[in-house]
Design an enzyme around this catalytic site. Sequence first.
Site, PDB file in Angstrom:
ATOM      1  N   LYS A  22      10.267   7.290  71.933  1.00  0.00           N
ATOM      2  CA  LYS A  22       8.855   6.897  71.917  1.00  0.00           C
ATOM      3  C   LYS A  22       8.658   5.593  72.683  1.00  0.00           C
ATOM      4  O   LYS A  22       7.805   5.490  73.565  1.00  0.00           O
ATOM      5  CB  LYS A  22       8.380   6.709  70.459  1.00  0.00           C
ATOM      6  N   ASN A  23       9.451   4.576  72.340  1.00  0.00           N
ATOM      7  CA  ASN A  23       9.189   3.258  72.906  1.00  0.00           C
ATOM      8  C   ASN A  23       9.590   3.141  74.376  1.00  0.00           C
ATOM      9  O   ASN A  23       9.135   2.231  75.059  1.00  0.00           O
ATOM     10  CB  ASN A  23       9.853   2.167  72.054  1.00  0.00           C
ATOM     11  N   CYS A 118      -1.171  -5.979  62.731  1.00  0.00           N
ATOM     12  CA  CYS A 118      -0.928  -4.664  62.139  1.00  0.00           C
ATOM     13  C   CYS A 118      -0.132  -4.853  60.858  1.00  0.00           C
ATOM     14  O   CYS A 118       0.155  -5.980  60.458  1.00  0.00           O
ATOM     15  CB  CYS A 118      -0.215  -3.743  63.110  1.00  0.00           C
ATOM     16  N   ARG A 123       1.750 -10.209  65.372  1.00  0.00           N
ATOM     17  CA  ARG A 123       2.065  -9.686  66.703  1.00  0.00           C
ATOM     18  C   ARG A 123       1.135 -10.208  67.807  1.00  0.00           C
ATOM     19  O   ARG A 123       0.417  -9.436  68.453  1.00  0.00           O
ATOM     20  CB  ARG A 123       2.115  -8.156  66.672  1.00  0.00           C
ATOM     21  N   ASP A 308      13.641  -1.686  63.687  1.00  0.00           N
ATOM     22  CA  ASP A 308      13.042  -0.361  63.476  1.00  0.00           C
ATOM     23  C   ASP A 308      13.914   0.556  62.612  1.00  0.00           C
ATOM     24  O   ASP A 308      13.508   1.676  62.316  1.00  0.00           O
ATOM     25  CB  ASP A 308      12.757   0.312  64.831  1.00  0.00           C
ATOM     26  N   ARG A 400       3.125   9.385  64.435  1.00  0.00           N
ATOM     27  CA  ARG A 400       3.109   8.511  65.605  1.00  0.00           C
ATOM     28  C   ARG A 400       4.493   8.449  66.254  1.00  0.00           C
ATOM     29  O   ARG A 400       4.598   8.252  67.453  1.00  0.00           O
ATOM     30  CB  ARG A 400       2.695   7.082  65.211  1.00  0.00           C
TER      31      ARG A 400
HETATM   32  N1  EPU Z   1       5.811 -11.891  69.615  1.00  0.00           N
HETATM   33  C1  EPU Z   1       5.065 -13.044  69.767  1.00  0.00           C
HETATM   34  N2  EPU Z   1       4.324 -13.201  70.900  1.00  0.00           N
HETATM   35  C2  EPU Z   1       4.307 -12.261  71.887  1.00  0.00           C
HETATM   36  C3  EPU Z   1       5.064 -11.086  71.732  1.00  0.00           C
HETATM   37  C4  EPU Z   1       5.812 -10.925  70.589  1.00  0.00           C
HETATM   38  O1  EPU Z   1       5.076 -13.914  68.890  1.00  0.00           O
HETATM   39  O2  EPU Z   1       3.617 -12.486  72.905  1.00  0.00           O
HETATM   40  C5  EPU Z   1       6.590 -11.693  68.389  1.00  0.00           C
HETATM   41  C6  EPU Z   1       6.051 -10.497  67.598  1.00  0.00           C
HETATM   42  O3  EPU Z   1       4.946 -10.871  66.806  1.00  0.00           O
HETATM   43  C7  EPU Z   1       7.251 -10.069  66.804  1.00  0.00           C
HETATM   44  C8  EPU Z   1       8.417 -10.388  67.747  1.00  0.00           C
HETATM   45  O4  EPU Z   1       7.908 -11.330  68.701  1.00  0.00           O
HETATM   46  O5  EPU Z   1       7.360 -10.836  65.641  1.00  0.00           O
HETATM   47  C9  EPU Z   1       8.985  -9.195  68.481  1.00  0.00           C
HETATM   48  O6  EPU Z   1       7.984  -8.568  69.228  1.00  0.00           O
HETATM   49  P1  EPU Z   1       8.273  -7.745  70.565  1.00  0.00           P
HETATM   50  O7  EPU Z   1       7.284  -8.179  71.590  1.00  0.00           O
HETATM   51  O8  EPU Z   1       9.715  -7.786  70.905  1.00  0.00           O
HETATM   52  O9  EPU Z   1       7.913  -6.273  70.082  1.00  0.00           O
HETATM   53  P2  EPU Z   1       6.900  -5.245  70.726  1.00  0.00           P
HETATM   54  O10 EPU Z   1       7.139  -5.121  72.178  1.00  0.00           O
HETATM   55  O11 EPU Z   1       5.517  -5.511  70.248  1.00  0.00           O
HETATM   56  C10 EPU Z   1       8.561  -3.239  70.442  1.00  0.00           C
HETATM   57  C11 EPU Z   1       8.524  -1.887  69.809  1.00  0.00           C
HETATM   58  C12 EPU Z   1       8.516  -2.043  68.281  1.00  0.00           C
HETATM   59  C13 EPU Z   1       9.796  -2.777  67.891  1.00  0.00           C
HETATM   60  C14 EPU Z   1       9.854  -4.140  68.611  1.00  0.00           C
HETATM   61  C15 EPU Z   1      11.124  -4.911  68.331  1.00  0.00           C
HETATM   62  C16 EPU Z   1       7.288  -0.615  71.442  1.00  0.00           C
HETATM   63  C17 EPU Z   1       6.068   0.149  71.795  1.00  0.00           C
HETATM   64  N3  EPU Z   1       7.316  -1.188  70.238  1.00  0.00           N
HETATM   65  O12 EPU Z   1       7.381  -3.905  70.010  1.00  0.00           O
HETATM   66  O13 EPU Z   1       8.547  -0.722  67.752  1.00  0.00           O
HETATM   67  O14 EPU Z   1       9.825  -2.982  66.502  1.00  0.00           O
HETATM   68  O15 EPU Z   1       9.758  -3.922  70.033  1.00  0.00           O
HETATM   69  O16 EPU Z   1      12.238  -4.190  68.700  1.00  0.00           O
HETATM   70  O17 EPU Z   1       8.233  -0.668  72.222  1.00  0.00           O
HETATM   71  C18 EPU Z   1       8.203   0.938  66.132  1.00  0.00           C
HETATM   72  O18 EPU Z   1       8.551   1.769  66.982  1.00  0.00           O
HETATM   73  O19 EPU Z   1       8.070   1.227  64.911  1.00  0.00           O
HETATM   74  C19 EPU Z   1       7.934  -0.435  66.550  1.00  0.00           C
HETATM   75  C20 EPU Z   1       7.220  -1.295  65.815  1.00  0.00           C
END
Ligand code: EPU
Length: 421
Positions: A22-23, A118, A123, A308, A400
């Site tokens: 998915k991701n 969320c 986030r 995850d 999802r």
């Molecule tokens: N964060 C910030 N500022 C930012 C971006 C992130 O503070 O600008 C924080 C977030 O709030 C969080 C942490 O950094 O506490 C990690 O966030 P990251 O940006 O790495 O995650 P993401 O890209 O939003 C993806 C996956 C998530 C997975 C995370 C961590 C996708 C679509 N989603 O999210 O997947 O948990 O990386 O590995 O790729 C899931 O599939 O259930 C899911 C939540």
Amino acid sequence: MDSIIVTGNGPLNGAIPIAGAKNACLTLMPATLLSDEPLTLTNAPRLSDIKTMSELLRSLGAEVTSMQDGQVLALSSHTIATTKADYEIVRKMRASNLVLGPLLAREHEAIVSLPGGCAIGARPMDIHITALETLGAEIELKDGYLHAKAPGGLKGATHELRFASVGATENVVMAATLAKGTTVLKNAAREPEIVDLVHCLRKMGAQIEGEGTSTITIQGVDRLHGATHPVVTDRIELGTYMLAPAICGGEVELLGGRIDLLEAFCEKLDAAGISVEETEKGLKVARKNGRVKAVDVVTEPFPGFPTDLQAQMMALMCTAEGTAVLEEKIFENRFMHAPELMRMGASIEVQGGTATVHGVERLKGAPVMATDLRASVSLILAGLAAEGETIVNRVYHLDRGYERVEEKLGALGAKIERVKG
Ligand code: EPU
């Protein structure tokens, strides 16, 4: 709203296929916006998040055709109709923010709704914004939307992320492919989904080095072209189903499974008394002997233990021998499944980012509420091993990220059915 009913039914046996990630797919799809030629993704997972991303891309002017029962996605962004990603779609799924980098790169402007918080945490997007500003974007927040522009185009630069954010790394890598000059991204995320994105972008003509390490170097090119790319295996779906025989007993083969996608997780399974064997077609998982042992877990960016899989691991620890301490270091509020597992008889104390799980002999079925995607599947896993019936409500979260969950677990002998609501 649909619910899923699971009844504890003894060991699970058999072989099931693991879908494309998915991701990975959610970041590969917006890559279509970088080129006016077609992008074809094979091994796509059949999930509602993929439909949401298709809807978003169509709203921007892309053509998205789902073929072969949803496993092939033909994308084409010959022209971009608008650079505005509307709140009505973005609010459904945070990964919508992955159109920001590509739109800025190709159209030199983007208006993308901020997704909002969320169930698992606030986030924010500050890391994406700061990095894109370093590449010359001017970004301001107006009416809940990020208004980004780069008159004359983005310019390569060196930037170190304050945290190795997965989404920010993906946005910057995509944006930098069409920037002028070289971008060096330090403290980049190293997740397999990013490696997969880079492999696809390279097929499209991008010049990128260092994927899978914490420094990624991107040499901007004038244009990208079309490509065909298979989506990498979903390591989280893989890990989730690896836990099914760990929790219920039996022996399950995960077709397409790879240890290198989940090394830290496999080490924990080994310590808990679960054997993972590589086969010609994937991975075979079974308990080594008797009751699973408690193991401590700390979630970390890749190659650490994935956040995850934390909820699913907690489901395993609920009936392990001893006490397990699970520390969540990525998201500030990712223990919503704990009180639901406690309704099933689990003994868990949550304090801030730490959950202490005292293993009990057996869980008992109960009606429970899914709060997010990974939480919902952890409740299903727990229900498979519990005495009696567990009703998991609000399963739209599950749809999802897990395709045909009843079919896959049913094929292993689980008693699981969906009740349409
Ligand atoms: N964060 C910030 N500022 C930012 C971006 C992130 O503070 O600008 C924080 C977030 O709030 C969080 C942490 O950094 O506490 C990690 O966030 P990251 O940006 O790495 O995650 P993401 O890209 O939003 C993806 C996956 C998530 C997975 C995370 C961590 C996708 C679509 N989603 O999210 O997947 O948990 O990386 O590995 O790729 C899931 O599939 O259930 C899911 C939540």
